[in-house]
Write a protein that holds these residues in place. Structure first.
Motif, PDB file in Angstrom:
ATOM      1  N   ALA A  40      -3.131 -24.126 -24.118  1.00 19.15           N
ATOM      2  CA  ALA A  40      -2.112 -22.781 -24.178  1.00 19.15           C
ATOM      3  C   ALA A  40      -0.481 -22.692 -24.241  1.00 19.15           C
ATOM      4  CB  ALA A  40      -3.440 -21.873 -23.695  1.00 19.15           C
ATOM      5  N   GLY A  41       0.025 -22.038 -24.233  1.00 24.62           N
ATOM      6  CA  GLY A  41       1.214 -22.299 -24.150  1.00 24.62           C
ATOM      7  C   GLY A  41       2.228 -23.381 -25.099  1.00 24.62           C
ATOM      8  N   GLU A  42       1.077 -24.988 -25.827  1.00 24.12           N
ATOM      9  CA  GLU A  42       2.384 -25.838 -26.854  1.00 24.12           C
ATOM     10  C   GLU A  42       2.331 -25.275 -27.906  1.00 24.12           C
ATOM     11  OE1 GLU A  42       0.228 -29.448 -23.909  1.00 24.12           O
ATOM     12  OE2 GLU A  42      -0.826 -28.449 -25.701  1.00 24.12           O
ATOM     13  N   ARG A  43       3.577 -25.559 -28.229  1.00 18.89           N
ATOM     14  CA  ARG A  43       3.779 -25.536 -30.209  1.00 18.89           C
ATOM     15  C   ARG A  43       2.965 -26.133 -30.498  1.00 18.89           C
ATOM     16  NH1 ARG A  43       8.764 -26.618 -33.370  1.00 18.89           N
ATOM     17  NH2 ARG A  43       8.389 -28.968 -32.414  1.00 18.89           N
ATOM     18  N   LEU A  44       2.193 -26.090 -31.969  1.00 23.47           N
ATOM     19  CA  LEU A  44       1.899 -26.686 -32.578  1.00 23.47           C
ATOM     20  C   LEU A  44       2.442 -26.542 -33.766  1.00 23.47           C
ATOM     21  CD1 LEU A  44      -1.616 -24.804 -32.017  1.00 23.47           C
ATOM     22  CD2 LEU A  44      -0.867 -27.183 -31.121  1.00 23.47           C
ATOM     23  N   VAL A  45       2.503 -27.848 -34.848  1.00 19.15           N
ATOM     24  CA  VAL A  45       2.984 -27.364 -35.900  1.00 19.15           C
ATOM     25  C   VAL A  45       2.395 -28.257 -37.080  1.00 19.15           C
ATOM     26  CG1 VAL A  45       5.234 -28.550 -37.046  1.00 19.15           C
ATOM     27  CG2 VAL A  45       5.615 -28.001 -34.765  1.00 19.15           C
ATOM     28  N   VAL A  46       1.674 -27.772 -38.170  1.00 18.05           N
ATOM     29  CA  VAL A  46       1.038 -27.445 -39.070  1.00 18.05           C
ATOM     30  C   VAL A  46       1.960 -28.080 -40.496  1.00 18.05           C
ATOM     31  CG1 VAL A  46      -0.524 -27.807 -41.206  1.00 18.05           C
ATOM     32  CG2 VAL A  46      -0.743 -26.793 -38.419  1.00 18.05           C
ATOM     33  N   SER A  47       1.918 -29.263 -40.727  1.00 20.71           N
ATOM     34  CA  SER A  47       2.803 -30.617 -42.006  1.00 20.71           C
ATOM     35  C   SER A  47       1.971 -30.777 -42.696  1.00 20.71           C
ATOM     36  CB  SER A  47       4.292 -30.808 -41.624  1.00 20.71           C
ATOM     37  OG  SER A  47       3.812 -31.727 -40.426  1.00 20.71           O
ATOM     38  N   GLY A  48       3.177 -31.384 -43.543  1.00 21.08           N
ATOM     39  CA  GLY A  48       1.568 -32.531 -44.135  1.00 21.08           C
ATOM     40  C   GLY A  48       2.546 -32.409 -45.915  1.00 21.08           C
ATOM     41  N   SER A  49       1.467 -32.886 -47.030  1.00 21.82           N
ATOM     42  CA  SER A  49       2.492 -33.050 -48.572  1.00 21.82           C
ATOM     43  C   SER A  49       0.802 -33.012 -49.129  1.00 21.82           C
ATOM     44  CB  SER A  49       2.539 -34.678 -48.655  1.00 21.82           C
ATOM     45  OG  SER A  49       1.766 -35.701 -48.395  1.00 21.82           O
ATOM     46  N   VAL A  50       2.062 -32.609 -50.339  1.00 20.86           N
ATOM     47  CA  VAL A  50       0.693 -32.847 -51.431  1.00 20.86           C
ATOM     48  C   VAL A  50       0.013 -34.149 -52.030  1.00 20.86           C
ATOM     49  CG1 VAL A  50       0.305 -32.398 -53.679  1.00 20.86           C
ATOM     50  CG2 VAL A  50       1.690 -30.825 -52.721  1.00 20.86           C
ATOM     51  N   GLY A  51      -1.164 -34.174 -52.094  1.00 17.69           N
ATOM     52  CA  GLY A  51      -1.826 -35.770 -51.914  1.00 17.69           C
ATOM     53  C   GLY A  51      -2.762 -35.767 -53.761  1.00 17.69           C
ATOM     54  N   ALA A  52      -2.591 -34.414 -53.823  1.00 17.18           N
ATOM     55  CA  ALA A  52      -3.389 -34.490 -55.823  1.00 17.18           C
ATOM     56  C   ALA A  52      -3.408 -32.945 -56.521  1.00 17.18           C
ATOM     57  CB  ALA A  52      -4.754 -35.454 -55.756  1.00 17.18           C
ATOM     58  N   VAL A  53      -2.723 -32.942 -57.792  1.00 21.42           N
ATOM     59  CA  VAL A  53      -2.230 -32.674 -58.530  1.00 21.42           C
ATOM     60  C   VAL A  53      -3.047 -32.327 -59.776  1.00 21.42           C
ATOM     61  CG1 VAL A  53      -0.919 -31.192 -59.971  1.00 21.42           C
ATOM     62  CG2 VAL A  53      -0.252 -32.064 -57.982  1.00 21.42           C
ATOM     63  N   VAL A  63      -4.715 -27.687 -56.265  1.00 17.30           N
ATOM     64  CA  VAL A  63      -3.730 -28.987 -55.623  1.00 17.30           C
ATOM     65  C   VAL A  63      -4.586 -28.698 -53.931  1.00 17.30           C
ATOM     66  CG1 VAL A  63      -1.015 -29.165 -55.038  1.00 17.30           C
ATOM     67  CG2 VAL A  63      -1.323 -27.730 -56.768  1.00 17.30           C
ATOM     68  N   THR A  64      -4.281 -30.298 -53.812  1.00 15.77           N
ATOM     69  CA  THR A  64      -5.133 -31.073 -53.040  1.00 15.77           C
ATOM     70  C   THR A  64      -3.438 -31.095 -51.575  1.00 15.77           C
ATOM     71  OG1 THR A  64      -6.613 -32.051 -54.181  1.00 15.77           O
ATOM     72  CG2 THR A  64      -6.644 -32.619 -51.699  1.00 15.77           C
ATOM     73  N   LEU A  65      -3.912 -30.498 -50.751  1.00 17.95           N
ATOM     74  CA  LEU A  65      -2.789 -30.857 -50.063  1.00 17.95           C
ATOM     75  C   LEU A  65      -3.331 -31.609 -48.842  1.00 17.95           C
ATOM     76  CD1 LEU A  65      -1.142 -27.241 -48.936  1.00 17.95           C
ATOM     77  CD2 LEU A  65      -0.411 -29.051 -50.544  1.00 17.95           C
ATOM     78  N   CYS A 119      -5.024 -31.642 -34.661  1.00 23.99           N
ATOM     79  CA  CYS A 119      -5.711 -32.922 -36.254  1.00 23.99           C
ATOM     80  C   CYS A 119      -5.188 -32.969 -37.454  1.00 23.99           C
ATOM     81  CB  CYS A 119      -6.428 -31.387 -35.968  1.00 23.99           C
ATOM     82  SG  CYS A 119      -6.035 -29.778 -36.784  1.00 23.99           S
ATOM     83  N   ARG A 120      -6.156 -33.528 -37.814  1.00 21.49           N
ATOM     84  CA  ARG A 120      -5.882 -33.950 -39.940  1.00 21.49           C
ATOM     85  C   ARG A 120      -6.998 -33.202 -39.973  1.00 21.49           C
ATOM     86  NH1 ARG A 120      -2.317 -37.720 -40.468  1.00 21.49           N
ATOM     87  NH2 ARG A 120      -1.770 -39.272 -38.667  1.00 21.49           N
ATOM     88  N   GLY A 121      -6.309 -32.563 -41.842  1.00 20.12           N
ATOM     89  CA  GLY A 121      -7.380 -31.783 -42.665  1.00 20.12           C
ATOM     90  C   GLY A 121      -6.956 -32.232 -44.257  1.00 20.12           C
ATOM     91  N   ARG A 122      -7.406 -30.845 -44.545  1.00 21.16           N
ATOM     92  CA  ARG A 122      -6.734 -31.235 -46.173  1.00 21.16           C
ATOM     93  C   ARG A 122      -7.578 -29.539 -46.327  1.00 21.16           C
ATOM     94  NH1 ARG A 122     -10.567 -30.978 -49.454  1.00 21.16           N
ATOM     95  NH2 ARG A 122     -11.304 -32.036 -51.130  1.00 21.16           N
ATOM     96  N   ALA A 123      -6.590 -28.740 -47.511  1.00 19.02           N
ATOM     97  CA  ALA A 123      -6.865 -28.173 -48.414  1.00 19.02           C
ATOM     98  C   ALA A 123      -6.597 -27.873 -49.667  1.00 19.02           C
ATOM     99  CB  ALA A 123      -5.326 -26.602 -47.436  1.00 19.02           C
ATOM    100  N   VAL A 124      -7.262 -27.746 -50.296  1.00 16.85           N
ATOM    101  CA  VAL A 124      -6.987 -26.789 -52.090  1.00 16.85           C
ATOM    102  C   VAL A 124      -7.123 -25.570 -52.144  1.00 16.85           C
ATOM    103  CG1 VAL A 124      -8.839 -27.384 -54.026  1.00 16.85           C
ATOM    104  CG2 VAL A 124      -8.954 -28.587 -51.950  1.00 16.85           C
ATOM    105  N   VAL A 125      -5.402 -25.589 -52.907  1.00 19.64           N
ATOM    106  CA  VAL A 125      -4.622 -24.149 -53.724  1.00 19.64           C
ATOM    107  C   VAL A 125      -4.826 -24.331 -54.955  1.00 19.64           C
ATOM    108  CG1 VAL A 125      -3.524 -24.363 -51.059  1.00 19.64           C
ATOM    109  CG2 VAL A 125      -2.848 -25.009 -52.716  1.00 19.64           C
ATOM    110  N   LEU A 126      -4.799 -23.007 -55.086  1.00 17.57           N
ATOM    111  CA  LEU A 126      -3.841 -22.548 -56.256  1.00 17.57           C
ATOM    112  C   LEU A 126      -2.497 -22.126 -56.517  1.00 17.57           C
ATOM    113  CD1 LEU A 126      -6.948 -20.588 -58.203  1.00 17.57           C
ATOM    114  CD2 LEU A 126      -6.153 -22.987 -59.009  1.00 17.57           C
ATOM    115  N   MET A 127      -1.638 -22.780 -56.777  1.00 16.85           N
ATOM    116  CA  MET A 127      -0.622 -21.967 -57.160  1.00 16.85           C
ATOM    117  C   MET A 127      -0.399 -20.782 -57.487  1.00 16.85           C
ATOM    118  SD  MET A 127       0.861 -24.571 -55.434  1.00 16.85           S
ATOM    119  CE  MET A 127       2.464 -24.151 -54.812  1.00 16.85           C
TER     120      MET A 127
END
Length: 135
Positions: A90-103, A110-112, A126-134
């Motif tokens: 609690a109280g620690e700043r969290l930052v999620v970032s990344g890059s496009v892995g596949a289109v 689009v896989t992030l 943590c590490r993860g991935r997401a799949v989106v439609l733009m």
């Protein structure tokens, strides 16, 4: 941004969040996660932690938030997965970032590839991935 304008390696803009003790308590209430390591400092320390820790599901929500921000207001998040690597307090700043892995131009998916940094020393929480439609 259409899938055609998205390219592999393109950065995912960072999403930042600093959960405090009240946030953890409320998030635990709405997710029915009443484990004391998330709100009781003394108990968390008795378990070997430095204080109350962020719930795994809250990390997932931040991954989703980053994916949705990238997809745009008319976009859709189809999948999110993540694996916790280190605790965040609690109280620690969290930052999620990344890059496009596949289109996939055929489906528009689009896989992030995402990573969340936070805490002391900017550790990988943590590490993860997401799949989106733009949108």
């Amino acid at each position: 941004m259409s899938p055609m304008k998205v390219h592999t390696g393109q950065p995912v803009p960072p999403v930042e969040f600093t959960p405090d003790a009240v946030t953890l308590l409320r998030f635990g209430a709405v997710t029915r996660n009443a484990h004391r390591i998330h709100y009781d400092t003394g108990f968390a320390r008795s378990e070997g932690l430095d204080g109350p820790v962020v719930m795994a599901q809250l990390h997932g929500c931040l991954m989703h938030r980053a994916a949705m921000a990238f997809a745009g207001p008319d976009g859709r998040v189809l999948e999110v997965e993540w694996q916790n690597r280190a605790p965040a307090l609690a109280g620690e700043r969290l930052v999620v970032s990344g890059s496009v892995g596949a289109v996939d131009p055929a489906t528009g998916r689009v896989t992030l590839d995402l990573v969340e940094h936070g805490g002391r020393g900017d550790v990988v929480c943590c590490r993860g991935r997401a799949v989106v439609l733009m949108g």
